[in-house]
Design a protein around this motif. Structure first.
Motif, PDB file in Angstrom:
ATOM      1  N   LEU A 185       0.833  -1.204   0.000  1.00  0.00           N
ATOM      2  CA  LEU A 185       0.000   0.000   0.000  1.00  0.00           C
ATOM      3  C   LEU A 185       0.864   1.250   0.000  1.00  0.00           C
ATOM      4  N   VAL A 186       1.939   1.232   0.786  1.00  0.00           N
ATOM      5  CA  VAL A 186       2.869   2.369   0.787  1.00  0.00           C
ATOM      6  C   VAL A 186       3.496   2.530  -0.594  1.00  0.00           C
ATOM      7  N   PHE A 187       3.919   1.413  -1.178  1.00  0.00           N
ATOM      8  CA  PHE A 187       4.535   1.464  -2.510  1.00  0.00           C
ATOM      9  C   PHE A 187       3.579   2.072  -3.527  1.00  0.00           C
ATOM     10  N   LEU A 188       2.310   1.615  -3.535  1.00  0.00           N
ATOM     11  CA  LEU A 188       1.358   2.092  -4.530  1.00  0.00           C
ATOM     12  C   LEU A 188       1.109   3.590  -4.395  1.00  0.00           C
ATOM     13  N   VAL A 189       1.035   4.077  -3.167  1.00  0.00           N
ATOM     14  CA  VAL A 189       0.818   5.508  -2.953  1.00  0.00           C
ATOM     15  C   VAL A 189       2.031   6.310  -3.415  1.00  0.00           C
ATOM     16  N   VAL A 190       3.208   5.902  -2.949  1.00  0.00           N
ATOM     17  CA  VAL A 190       4.424   6.660  -3.264  1.00  0.00           C
ATOM     18  C   VAL A 190       4.726   6.620  -4.754  1.00  0.00           C
ATOM     19  N   PHE A 191       4.669   5.433  -5.339  1.00  0.00           N
ATOM     20  CA  PHE A 191       4.956   5.318  -6.757  1.00  0.00           C
ATOM     21  C   PHE A 191       3.870   5.990  -7.587  1.00  0.00           C
ATOM     22  N   GLY A 192       2.611   5.861  -7.156  1.00  0.00           N
ATOM     23  CA  GLY A 192       1.513   6.500  -7.882  1.00  0.00           C
ATOM     24  C   GLY A 192       1.693   8.002  -7.965  1.00  0.00           C
ATOM     25  N   VAL A 193       2.125   8.616  -6.870  1.00  0.00           N
ATOM     26  CA  VAL A 193       2.366  10.065  -6.863  1.00  0.00           C
ATOM     27  C   VAL A 193       3.479  10.428  -7.834  1.00  0.00           C
ATOM     28  N   ALA A 194       4.561   9.660  -7.809  1.00  0.00           N
ATOM     29  CA  ALA A 194       5.683   9.930  -8.718  1.00  0.00           C
ATOM     30  C   ALA A 194       5.268   9.751 -10.174  1.00  0.00           C
ATOM     31  N   PHE A 195       4.463   8.727 -10.457  1.00  0.00           N
ATOM     32  CA  PHE A 195       4.055   8.460 -11.834  1.00  0.00           C
ATOM     33  C   PHE A 195       3.146   9.564 -12.351  1.00  0.00           C
ATOM     34  N   VAL A 196       2.213  10.017 -11.532  1.00  0.00           N
ATOM     35  CA  VAL A 196       1.334  11.122 -11.945  1.00  0.00           C
ATOM     36  C   VAL A 196       2.159  12.368 -12.237  1.00  0.00           C
ATOM     37  N   ALA A 197       3.183  12.615 -11.396  1.00  0.00           N
ATOM     38  CA  ALA A 197       4.047  13.772 -11.631  1.00  0.00           C
ATOM     39  C   ALA A 197       4.779  13.646 -12.968  1.00  0.00           C
ATOM     40  N   LEU A 290      20.896   4.731 -13.187  1.00  0.00           N
ATOM     41  CA  LEU A 290      19.866   5.752 -13.409  1.00  0.00           C
ATOM     42  C   LEU A 290      19.562   6.592 -12.172  1.00  0.00           C
ATOM     43  N   LEU A 291      20.087   6.233 -11.032  1.00  0.00           N
ATOM     44  CA  LEU A 291      19.781   7.003  -9.819  1.00  0.00           C
ATOM     45  C   LEU A 291      20.325   8.428  -9.939  1.00  0.00           C
ATOM     46  N   GLY A 292      21.577   8.548 -10.386  1.00  0.00           N
ATOM     47  CA  GLY A 292      22.149   9.873 -10.586  1.00  0.00           C
ATOM     48  C   GLY A 292      21.456  10.628 -11.707  1.00  0.00           C
ATOM     49  N   THR A 293      21.012   9.893 -12.729  1.00  0.00           N
ATOM     50  CA  THR A 293      20.293  10.504 -13.847  1.00  0.00           C
ATOM     51  C   THR A 293      18.998  11.149 -13.364  1.00  0.00           C
ATOM     52  N   TRP A 294      18.229  10.387 -12.574  1.00  0.00           N
ATOM     53  CA  TRP A 294      16.961  10.913 -12.072  1.00  0.00           C
ATOM     54  C   TRP A 294      17.145  12.104 -11.140  1.00  0.00           C
ATOM     55  N   ALA A 295      18.229  12.101 -10.385  1.00  0.00           N
ATOM     56  CA  ALA A 295      18.474  13.207  -9.452  1.00  0.00           C
ATOM     57  C   ALA A 295      18.549  14.532 -10.183  1.00  0.00           C
ATOM     58  N   GLY A 296      19.080  14.508 -11.404  1.00  0.00           N
ATOM     59  CA  GLY A 296      19.194  15.743 -12.169  1.00  0.00           C
ATOM     60  C   GLY A 296      17.992  16.048 -13.035  1.00  0.00           C
ATOM     61  N   MET A 297      17.096  15.054 -13.206  1.00  0.00           N
ATOM     62  CA  MET A 297      15.953  15.216 -14.111  1.00  0.00           C
ATOM     63  C   MET A 297      14.699  15.726 -13.416  1.00  0.00           C
ATOM     64  N   PHE A 298      14.431  15.198 -12.228  1.00  0.00           N
ATOM     65  CA  PHE A 298      13.135  15.417 -11.597  1.00  0.00           C
ATOM     66  C   PHE A 298      13.243  16.341 -10.383  1.00  0.00           C
ATOM     67  N   PRO A 299      12.112  16.914  -9.990  1.00  0.00           N
ATOM     68  CA  PRO A 299      12.092  17.664  -8.734  1.00  0.00           C
ATOM     69  C   PRO A 299      12.501  16.764  -7.571  1.00  0.00           C
ATOM     70  N   ALA A 300      12.993  17.379  -6.503  1.00  0.00           N
ATOM     71  CA  ALA A 300      13.535  16.608  -5.383  1.00  0.00           C
ATOM     72  C   ALA A 300      12.508  15.630  -4.816  1.00  0.00           C
ATOM     73  N   TRP A 301      11.245  16.054  -4.722  1.00  0.00           N
ATOM     74  CA  TRP A 301      10.258  15.184  -4.074  1.00  0.00           C
ATOM     75  C   TRP A 301       9.931  13.967  -4.960  1.00  0.00           C
ATOM     76  N   VAL A 302       9.987  14.134  -6.289  1.00  0.00           N
ATOM     77  CA  VAL A 302       9.772  12.991  -7.183  1.00  0.00           C
ATOM     78  C   VAL A 302      10.934  12.008  -7.051  1.00  0.00           C
TER      79      VAL A 302
END
Length: 456
Positions: A185-197, A290-302
């Motif tokens: 349930l935690v995963f679905l909420v957290v990932f769902g928010v990131a995916f919508v963003a 891809l962790l470093g890649t995402w750090a530069g691509m997305f807002p901090a909260w995503v």
């Protein structure tokens, strides 16, 4: 700030896992998943447990990485492995109708001790790779989140391993089922928010994502899709986490749980793959899995949400892998007494071995899937001939199929040496994998089906 948020929220998930784990443990609950009152898990407990144990951290990273390099074909190739819920549900249904209580039970009746011994070797390697790979992702995440801390990777691996072992060893499979629900349930909420963003961000183009060929072209992704289709029948049968959950509830509940687990996990894997595809479309450089890649691509909260998704999925797989390891060592191999103490000793052994492999320095993610899936191919002709067609397969044919699959797995693992003197050395490693899988299946099927007809 990002690091603090990751540590605090993940710490809360760990605390919640400890809180929901059963206060009292019974032997039947530890090994069979029953509640303290002796009840089997309900449908959605089983569904969420199935999904969260298969959407593990390694899979999420693999999907994103394959999406980055090979576009939508790479993502679909990895998502195809989740067809294992359909083939696995089919296999479980057949086994239960045959009166078997596990894959080992059926193999024992057909091939005696040889059947279970060879199968259990592959299962043990599979479980060890699960512990290793998920702890590896934990280390990668904290190495990226704590770049200035010299031992951050090692410390995070040991801490998560210790805490995961703590609640897993307390309640076994019953604890894994209960904590899986919270973690999913935690995963679905957290990932769902990131995916919508992601999909609502300016410039995001669904059409471009669905036609993307990644940074390396679609061909290799298409090759991997063929590999997945060759492996998807046998793959679930060698996964004890999935198979164990096929025998703890009634048949109707079990059948429905496999169907629901398929579509939920398929969508999650494809959705996570979108993050890798988007990185390629934006022209971002590949950095640190891809962790470093995402750090530069997305807002901090995503970025924080993505890392938390990976950490929660890693934790949810560790407890289930340990529960299956305990059942394997105690119920199937008889290496420890069927007591809480015996099961806990088995769990400690697997966690220590997995952590040791992680700290040893191996960084391969998809190779573990490739080797494991290739090793499982020995089951394809055996299950088709024996379980589906009702034919009798001699032990020697079963053994030949096993040897062919293990030789294939070793050949892929040592491909730089094995293929060096041949034209195959020039092929991409996934083209080599496809060739290996094809040869393994041809040898196994030719041997098993020819002998099965004679044994009739």
């Amino acid at each position: 700030m990002q690091t603090t948020a990751i540590i605090v929220i993940f710490g809360l998930v760990l605390v919640a896992s400890l809180v929901v784990a059963p206060r009292r443990a019974t032997v039947e609950g530890f090994f069979g998943g029953a509640s303290v009152a002796g009840r089997a898990p309900t449908l959605w407990v089983l569904v969420l447990s199935q999904v969260t144990t298969w959407i593990f951290a390694r899979s999420l990273m693999n999907s994103a990485i394959l999406g980055y390099f090979y576009g939508i074909w790479g993502v679909l190739a990895y998502a195809a492995y989740y067809g294992s819920f359909l083939t696995g549900g089919f296999i479980v249904g057949r086994l239960r109708r045959a009166g078997a209580g596990s894959v080992q039970d059926w193999l024992r009746g057909r091939f005696g001790g040889t059947g279970t011994t060879l199968y259990n070797i592959v299962v043990a390697l599979r479980l060890l790779s699960e512990v290793f790979a998920n702890l590896l992702v934990v280390g990668l995440i904290f190495a990226a989140a704590l770049p200035g801390v010299g031992m951050g990777r090692e410390a995070s691996i040991l801490l998560v391993a210790g805490l995961g072992l703590a609640y897993s060893a307390w309640g076994g499979l019953s604890a894994a089922l209960r904590t899986d629900v919270v973690q999913m349930l935690v995963f679905l909420v957290v990932f769902g928010v990131a995916f919508v963003a992601l999909v609502t961000a300016p410039g995001f183009d669904f059409g471009a994502v669905l036609t993307s060929e990644g940074t390396s072209g679609a061909w290799t992704g298409q090759v991997l899709l063929l590999v997945a289709l060759l492996q998807v029948f046998s793959y679930p049968a060698h996964d004890p986490v999935m198979m164990d959950r096929g025998f703890i509830a009634d048949e109707k509940t079990t059948r429905a749980s496999f169907l629901h687990a398929f579509w939920i996990s398929f969508l999650c894997i494809v959705g996570f793959g979108f993050f890798g595809i988007e990185a390629a479309l934006q022209g971002a450089e590949y950095e640190g899995e891809l962790l470093g890649t995402w750090a530069g691509m997305f807002p901090a909260w995503v970025y924080v949400a993505l890392l938390l998704s990976l950490l929660v999925s890693a934790l949810s797989t560790l407890d289930s892998a340990l529960a299956s390891a305990a059942r394997l060592m105690v119920d199937e191999l008889g290496l420890a007494p069927r007591t809480l103490g015996g099961g806990r000793v088995a769990m400690v052994g697997f966690m220590v071995a997995g952590a040791a492999l992680t700290l040893w320095g191996n960084q391969s993610l998809f190779d573990a899937v490739a080797v494991s899936g290739t090793a499982s191919l020995f089951l394809t002709p055996v299950l088709l001939a024996g379980l589906v067609m009702g034919q009798r397969v001699p032990v020697w044919a079963y053994s030949v199929s096993f040897v062919a699959a293990m030789a294939g797995a070793v050949a892929y693992f040592a491909r730089s040496t094995v293929f060096a003197p041949t034209p195959l050395a020039e092929w991409h490693k996934y083209e080599q994998l496809l060739a290996i899988c094809a040869v393994v299946l041809v040898v196994g099927c030719a041997t098993v089906f020819a002998s099965a007809r004679r044994a009739g």
